[in-house]
Design a protein around this motif. Structure first.
Motif, PDB file in Angstrom:
ATOM      1  N   ILE A 158       0.839  -1.193   0.000  1.00  0.00           N
ATOM      2  CA  ILE A 158       0.000   0.000   0.000  1.00  0.00           C
ATOM      3  C   ILE A 158       0.878   1.248   0.000  1.00  0.00           C
ATOM      4  CG2 ILE A 158      -1.868  -1.171   1.216  1.00  0.00           C
ATOM      5  CD1 ILE A 158      -1.006   0.361   3.756  1.00  0.00           C
ATOM      6  N   PHE A 187      -2.281   7.014   2.683  1.00  0.00           N
ATOM      7  CA  PHE A 187      -3.304   6.715   3.693  1.00  0.00           C
ATOM      8  C   PHE A 187      -3.103   7.564   4.944  1.00  0.00           C
ATOM      9  CE2 PHE A 187      -3.849   3.073   0.925  1.00  0.00           C
ATOM     10  CZ  PHE A 187      -5.228   2.954   0.902  1.00  0.00           C
ATOM     11  N   ARG A 188      -1.841   7.819   5.284  1.00  0.00           N
ATOM     12  CA  ARG A 188      -1.589   8.663   6.466  1.00  0.00           C
ATOM     13  C   ARG A 188      -2.086  10.089   6.253  1.00  0.00           C
ATOM     14  NH1 ARG A 188       3.867   5.870   7.912  1.00  0.00           N
ATOM     15  NH2 ARG A 188       2.966   4.220   9.217  1.00  0.00           N
ATOM     16  N   GLY A 226      -4.892  10.889   5.006  1.00  0.00           N
ATOM     17  CA  GLY A 226      -6.354  10.935   5.026  1.00  0.00           C
ATOM     18  C   GLY A 226      -6.891  11.940   6.035  1.00  0.00           C
ATOM     19  N   ASP A 229      -9.179  10.548  -2.129  1.00  0.00           N
ATOM     20  CA  ASP A 229      -9.205  11.220  -0.831  1.00  0.00           C
ATOM     21  C   ASP A 229     -10.391  10.779   0.017  1.00  0.00           C
ATOM     22  OD1 ASP A 229      -6.929  12.580  -1.567  1.00  0.00           O
ATOM     23  OD2 ASP A 229      -7.947  14.443  -2.093  1.00  0.00           O
ATOM     24  N   THR A 245      -9.266   7.411   1.730  1.00  0.00           N
ATOM     25  CA  THR A 245      -8.323   7.594   2.836  1.00  0.00           C
ATOM     26  C   THR A 245      -8.977   8.360   3.984  1.00  0.00           C
ATOM     27  OG1 THR A 245      -7.396   9.596   1.808  1.00  0.00           O
ATOM     28  CG2 THR A 245      -6.335   7.487   1.306  1.00  0.00           C
ATOM     29  N   TYR A 292     -11.074   5.870   6.170  1.00  0.00           N
ATOM     30  CA  TYR A 292     -10.248   5.134   7.127  1.00  0.00           C
ATOM     31  C   TYR A 292      -9.865   6.022   8.314  1.00  0.00           C
ATOM     32  CZ  TYR A 292      -9.248   1.016   4.145  1.00  0.00           C
ATOM     33  OH  TYR A 292      -9.321  -0.143   3.418  1.00  0.00           O
ATOM     34  N   GLU A 315      -4.337  -1.021   5.279  1.00  0.00           N
ATOM     35  CA  GLU A 315      -4.736   0.339   4.916  1.00  0.00           C
ATOM     36  C   GLU A 315      -5.293   1.081   6.130  1.00  0.00           C
ATOM     37  OE1 GLU A 315      -5.849  -0.439   0.194  1.00  0.00           O
ATOM     38  OE2 GLU A 315      -7.445  -0.345   1.692  1.00  0.00           O
ATOM     39  N   ALA A 316      -6.145   0.399   6.895  1.00  0.00           N
ATOM     40  CA  ALA A 316      -6.687   1.011   8.109  1.00  0.00           C
ATOM     41  C   ALA A 316      -5.562   1.338   9.088  1.00  0.00           C
ATOM     42  CB  ALA A 316      -7.712   0.084   8.745  1.00  0.00           C
ATOM     43  N   ALA A 365      -2.508   1.983   8.500  1.00  0.00           N
ATOM     44  CA  ALA A 365      -1.681   3.100   8.040  1.00  0.00           C
ATOM     45  C   ALA A 365      -2.212   4.436   8.533  1.00  0.00           C
ATOM     46  CB  ALA A 365      -1.590   3.100   6.515  1.00  0.00           C
ATOM     47  N   THR A 366      -3.524   4.519   8.776  1.00  0.00           N
ATOM     48  CA  THR A 366      -4.102   5.745   9.319  1.00  0.00           C
ATOM     49  C   THR A 366      -4.114   5.738  10.843  1.00  0.00           C
ATOM     50  OG1 THR A 366      -6.394   4.919   9.351  1.00  0.00           O
ATOM     51  CG2 THR A 366      -5.608   5.906   7.299  1.00  0.00           C
ATOM     52  N   SER A 418       0.107   1.886  13.204  1.00  0.00           N
ATOM     53  CA  SER A 418       0.830   2.634  12.177  1.00  0.00           C
ATOM     54  C   SER A 418       2.166   1.978  11.843  1.00  0.00           C
ATOM     55  CB  SER A 418       1.042   4.073  12.664  1.00  0.00           C
ATOM     56  OG  SER A 418       1.654   4.854  11.660  1.00  0.00           O
TER      57      SER A 418
END
Length: 427
Positions: free
Chosen positions: A178, A183-184, A186, A269, A272, A275, A296-297, A299-300, A356
């Motif tokens: 990913i 993603f961060r 978002g 957007d 992201t 999430y 992905e989740a 990463a946020t 993270s």
């Protein structure tokens, strides 16, 4: 390097395989490699797509949301010959997967196959679903893998399972990566504002295709049990599919319809941001090969509550970056959500930080470099053999490919009618 990616699903279809093919394609191109994606048409396809060859297809087969490719061999061959690949990468064992096998064999090119899916979990989309059909599709994937020069498994669990099922080809574990930074970035606050989610709400989220194989009705009941006596809890379920209305009905019957947000499928957007708007990501599927949405989740900074199953067990560490539940019932899942919501501020921040950090190990940069390294080794090894350009050699290689595909199908039919049982799950 020139790479032909042959897939039965691709954008604008929303799904794990389509996103995987797109992620790797973008990463390869960013590194200066050329990629031709051979994929079916889908509603909403752009009229022109550089680097993509679309095959005519029947749409939404059996109300599954998938396209059924109807390849015209001569046209696909012309497109591939004009591109001149060094390696063919197939993403399915049937339909365009057969086309990929023929393309590689007739040109003496190495072929790689990613075993993205445990296909027996998807037979409910087709008439005549039965244990025999499930054994057949599993055996088809195993036979196809054994015709390939290299197999990518998205997780260690899948590698171990397909080896146990009879895959003898070389297997490398290559997860889909990913874009962690994307993603961060978002904007969860903006997403909440746009969708009526209060700033002080505890948002339980889920994202993916809303389909029976994802165990979503079970998940909806567990989330509803958690949310019922907690007025601060809101629920965000992103995606579309046949389970959408059953999920709505469960929350409506629980008196929680006003705290449920279902914005449909999202990209860019909006994706992201969704999430980032979540405080916990809930996941109950046992049919995954990789927990892509989980990374992905994470990463946020969103901790995950999931059932212990392939895809989840490689990502979620119980009590560290979320909760991983072995053989839970709905009440146990609801209790795990409550545990996550009730963490004191310091422990909640530690959960988010651990989530993270977990995502960093699944960056697309790392996984794309790994895949490219495997391609290079395969090409340098000379697999499968140096291609001869004369017409008779091409015909013989094509006949050999057809025979191998036919034999593999016959073997799969034989397996389907034995008493041998599939693994109950990948667990």
């Amino acid at each position: 390097m020139k790479i032909a990616m042959v897939t039965n699903t691709y954008t604008p279809h929303v799904g794990g395989v389509a996103r995987s093919v797109q992620s790797f394609t973008d990463a390869y191109r960013a590194r200066g490699h050329e990629v031709l994606v051979v994929a079916p048409t889908y509603p909403g396809c752009a009229p022109t797509e550089p680097g993509v060859y679309r095959v005519k297809a029947l749409q939404n087969v059996y109300d599954s949301g998938f396209s059924l490719a109807l390849p015209v061999p001569g046209q696909v061959s012309q497109a591939v010959d004009a591109f001149g690949p060094d390696v063919v990468h197939s993403h399915h064992p049937i339909l365009l997967g057969d086309t990929a096998m023929r393309l590689a064999a007739s040109r003496g090119l190495p072929i790689v196959f990613t075993h993205h899916t445990m296909y027996e979990h998807y037979t409910h989309y087709y008439p005549g679903d039965s244990e025999k059909l499930r054994r057949f599709v599993s055996a088809i994937a195993t036979g196809y893998a054994n015709l390939c020069d290299l197999v990518f498994a998205p997780s260690e669990s899948v590698r171990d399972t397909i080896r146990r099922r009879g895959v003898e080809a070389t297997i490398e574990v290559v997860p889909t990566g990913i874009d962690v930074d994307a993603f961060r970035a978002g904007d969860g606050r903006a997403f909440r504002e746009a969708h009526g989610l209060p700033d002080n709400a505890f948002v339980v989220g889920h994202l993916g295709r809303l389909a029976p194989e994802k165990n979503l009705e079970w998940l909806a009941r567990a989330i509803a049990a958690f949310a019922k006596d907690r007025p601060e809890v809101h629920v965000l379920i992103v995606g579309k599919g046949p389970s959408q209305e059953p999920v709505r009905r469960i929350f409506r019957q629980a008196g929680l319809a006003d705290r449920l947000v279902m914005p449909g499928a999202l990209t860019g957007d909006d994706l992201t941001g969704a999430y980032a708007a979540m405080d916990a990501f809930a996941f109950a599927s046992v049919s995954e090969t990789q927990g892509l949405v989980l990374t992905e989740a994470m990463a946020t900074g969103t901790p995950v509550v999931a059932i212990d199953a392939p895809g989840a067990r490689e990502v979620v560490r119980d009590g560290e970056n979320g909760r991983l539940l072995r053989d839970p019932d709905e009440a146990a899942f609801a209790e795990a959500l409550a545990w996550t919501a009730d963490r004191p501020a310091g422990e909640a921040e530690a959960l988010r930080a651990a989530a993270s950090r977990t995502a960093d190990a699944f960056s697309i940069d790392a996984t794309a470099d790994a895949a490219l390294g495997h391609y290079t080794s395969l090409i340098e090894s000379g697999a499968p053999r140096a291609a001869q350009a004369d017409g008779w050699s091409i015909v013989m290689r094509r006949l050999e490919a057809e025979w191998n595909l036919l034999s593999s199908t016959a073997d799969a039919l034989g397996t389907a009618f034995t008493t041998q049982a599939l693994d109950e799950e990948l667990r």
